[in-house]
Design an enzyme around this catalytic site. Sequence first.
Site, PDB file in Angstrom:
ATOM      1  N   GLU A   1      19.764  38.029  -1.047  1.00  0.00           N
ATOM      2  CA  GLU A   1      20.051  39.598  -1.226  1.00  0.00           C
ATOM      3  C   GLU A   1      20.087  40.165   0.238  1.00  0.00           C
ATOM      4  O   GLU A   1      20.660  41.167   0.569  1.00  0.00           O
ATOM      5  CB  GLU A   1      18.983  40.101  -2.264  1.00  0.00           C
ATOM      6  CG  GLU A   1      19.351  39.801  -3.751  1.00  0.00           C
ATOM      7  CD  GLU A   1      18.079  40.075  -4.631  1.00  0.00           C
ATOM      8  OE1 GLU A   1      18.792  40.378  -5.694  1.00  0.00           O
ATOM      9  OE2 GLU A   1      17.218  40.006  -4.225  1.00  0.00           O
TER      10      GLU A   1
ATOM     11  N   SER B   1       8.076  38.261  -8.833  1.00  0.00           N
ATOM     12  CA  SER B   1       7.987  39.741  -9.013  1.00  0.00           C
ATOM     13  C   SER B   1       6.457  39.962  -9.279  1.00  0.00           C
ATOM     14  O   SER B   1       5.657  39.199  -9.862  1.00  0.00           O
ATOM     15  CB  SER B   1       8.780  40.033 -10.400  1.00  0.00           C
ATOM     16  OG  SER B   1       8.158  41.293 -11.093  1.00  0.00           O
TER      17      SER B   1
ATOM     18  N   HIS C   1      38.963  37.385 -10.584  1.00  0.00           N
ATOM     19  CA  HIS C   1      38.512  38.812 -11.301  1.00  0.00           C
ATOM     20  C   HIS C   1      37.199  38.375 -11.951  1.00  0.00           C
ATOM     21  O   HIS C   1      36.663  38.921 -13.005  1.00  0.00           O
ATOM     22  CB  HIS C   1      39.343  39.054 -12.211  1.00  0.00           C
ATOM     23  CG  HIS C   1      40.766  39.185 -11.986  1.00  0.00           C
ATOM     24  ND1 HIS C   1      41.572  40.231 -11.199  1.00  0.00           N
ATOM     25  CD2 HIS C   1      41.720  38.285 -11.793  1.00  0.00           C
ATOM     26  CE1 HIS C   1      42.628  40.016 -10.978  1.00  0.00           C
ATOM     27  NE2 HIS C   1      42.885  38.804 -11.319  1.00  0.00           N
TER      28      HIS C   1
ATOM     29  N   LYS D   1       9.807  35.758 -13.220  1.00  0.00           N
ATOM     30  CA  LYS D   1      10.993  36.020 -12.146  1.00  0.00           C
ATOM     31  C   LYS D   1      11.007  35.198 -10.776  1.00  0.00           C
ATOM     32  O   LYS D   1       9.761  34.820 -10.566  1.00  0.00           O
ATOM     33  CB  LYS D   1      10.807  37.472 -11.827  1.00  0.00           C
ATOM     34  CG  LYS D   1      11.334  38.421 -12.771  1.00  0.00           C
ATOM     35  CD  LYS D   1      12.539  38.629 -13.228  1.00  0.00           C
ATOM     36  CE  LYS D   1      13.041  39.543 -11.984  1.00  0.00           C
ATOM     37  NZ  LYS D   1      13.928  40.791 -12.335  1.00  0.00           N
TER      38      LYS D   1
END
Length: 459
Positions: free
Chosen positions: A290, A277, A156, A283
Amino acid sequence: MALWGGRFSQAADRRFKLFNDSLRFDYRLAEQDLIGSVAWSKALVTVGVLTADEQIRLEEALAFILEEVRATPEAILTSDAEDIHSWVEQRLIDKVGDLGKKLHTGRSRNDQVATDLKLWCKMQVPELISAVRQLQQALVAVAQTTQDAVMPGYTHLQRAQPITFAHWCLAYTEMLARDESRLQDTLKRLDVSPLGSGALAGTAYPIDREQLADWLGFASATRNSLDSVSDRDHVLELLSDAAISMVHLSRFAEDLIFFNSGESAFIELSDRVTSGSSLMPQKKNPDALELIRGKCGRVQGALAGMMVTLKGLPLAYNKDMQEDKEGLFDAMDTWLDCLHMAALVLDGLQVKRERCREAAQQGYANATELADYLVAKGVPFREAHHIVGEAVVEAIKQTLPLEEMPLAALQAFSPVIAEDVYPALSLRSCLDKRSAKGGVSPRQVSSAIDEAHKRLDAK
Ligand code: ARG
């Protein structure tokens, strides 16, 4: 020129031709179409359609075209042929003249395309198996060096019990081992040749189809011509293999994205597979992962698309079936790319052991240990579970991990608790105790690594 002009007095509308033509994607079957054509020319000798001499001339020309195609496959795309079968026939006629017009005797594009696509799939599978194995090897290599890296395991997405990074790697190794065995399985059913099934009812020439299958490297010939030209199960199977494996890769990616997030910071991804970024200078985004997760979607789409395309089709061939190729090619390319990319991500991955250990120590991941400790002292498990639940509430109140609670505080929950509770609550003990097959104990993990090595080094 189209293969079928005789019956038509009007030329195809330009827009229809664009809509109908498949050369722009089925050019990828050129090699298979040429190999299939050589075998077919040999079969035509056995039934007296071609002389041995004619067959040699055809075979030589087809071999020449094969070399051309291998050198510059994109050259095919400059042609306005309808599909790869038309292209090969036209190119053959360009080379050998009228003799080339005999090759299509007794053959249909229906059995031809079925054969080409099966041959393509057969050639693709070993490449996929090898990429799946390479990724397993990469995972086992990381497992080898991270057996000491204790981290929280989750259910979970809540810290559940301590595991090691190595154990996590081996979980994905298992999934990929199943992906590999699914591919092996698919290969067995792929190994049956449809060539010589004609348009749908079989070929009118008494060709020895088993012999023909053998020439093409198939284990046998199909049993029913109607099925042979209508069957795209192999496409569905390969797409299913891809879809399942991509789900594995997507979960792998998601786990690593989470481990790499500022909140977990269990790992650091290499600069080689991340990007920056345009606005926020701090970043370092996990783009490779992804994209693996994202590309999973289009592979599921290819499988669903093909299922739906086939579901209402009457026997035998229908042009709908031309839709099998783009999804299949794209899904196979995507799957291969993702397998390679996942291995590349692992190659530069750094596990931050201190941070992993710290997180494993937080979140009461050793609560089960305390329950097992009580069980060992004679408390029934259900009761022990309840006692530990209360102890955890108290520990949270005191903002202490269980192993730092004073003995008296723990004894308030159960008198059987003694000094020996502390070693039982250590991370070491949490791991060591899970020593049954498949568990996270260092001994189990190290023998799982040995076994994986043995399996992956064989062959
Ligand atoms: N381009 C077609 C396909 O990919 C080849 C088979 C065409 N057969 C036919 N009867 N029109 O399915």
